[in-house]
Scaffold this active site. Sequence first.
Site, mmCIF file in Angstrom:
data_model
loop_
_atom_site.group_PDB
_atom_site.id
_atom_site.type_symbol
_atom_site.label_atom_id
_atom_site.label_comp_id
_atom_site.label_asym_id
_atom_site.label_seq_id
_atom_site.Cartn_x
_atom_site.Cartn_y
_atom_site.Cartn_z
ATOM 1 C CE1 TYR A 154 16.602 93.905 10.358
ATOM 2 C CE2 TYR A 154 17.603 92.571 8.768
ATOM 3 C CZ TYR A 154 17.257 93.873 9.745
ATOM 4 O OH TYR A 154 18.164 94.581 9.273
ATOM 5 C CE LYS B 45 16.262 96.811 8.488
ATOM 6 N NZ LYS B 45 15.495 98.356 9.205
#
Length: 260
Positions: free
Chosen positions: A158, A162
């Site tokens: 994740y 990002k």
Amino acid sequence: MSAGECDLNGKVALVTGSSSGAGAAIALELARRGARVAVHCRRALSEGESIVAHIAAIGGKATLFPVDLRDPEAAAALVCQVTERLGALGILVNNAGPYSDTPFRSLPLSEWETVMAVNLRTPYQLAQSAITGMERMGWGRIINVSATSAYARSHSVYGLAKEALIHLTQCLALEFAPLVTVNAIVPGQIASERTDTMGDYKASVVKETPMARLVTEQEVARMVAFLCTSEFSAVTGQSIVMDGGRSLPRTLKLNLTTTG
């Protein structure tokens, strides 16, 4: 809606992942400012329909688009669907982003692909699909919703996605200038009903935050809306961190004194 809130009249906005949470707040804020909003969900149809109804209740216009962004063909077609039903797309908010903090040694490839697809590949695909129409209009705004996990090294794939999204934001800003601005919002932990149920975690985050509170969904939504206005037309390629100062680098004070 008051006259002061109608600065996006005539604009069409697509907000991915907008059936709940910050995405729903963004959709509502853009609608309050006069935009016709494409509300997106994957399978939460009732929640998406509720947001569309809420927008209608405040005098706005919205349409629901249920699309599985994990499917690259479906993602690529979404901008065309929005354009056909609502008009030329002027505002793209890439908010959808499934979370994972599974350690790399046990991370299944399917989970990797889902997180990277929706957090990174989809914003690239949607921006690529939207840019021609935006340039034809002579105006466009793309806002990518990243996360302060991009600056940490504890959130597995994740955080990787990002951080890459911030890189993509900067590259698109250079390529799409001068008619289209591209920026990123980088929230920390956002206050929500879910964080309210995580008492110990929420308390520890607030303790680490100089402003002593979490950012709200409405604050994120307002920042997205601000970036769409003419007042921010010179701002592009930027990553605006909204975490109350939690991610600022700090070090222990040594409490040394100097002697004359």
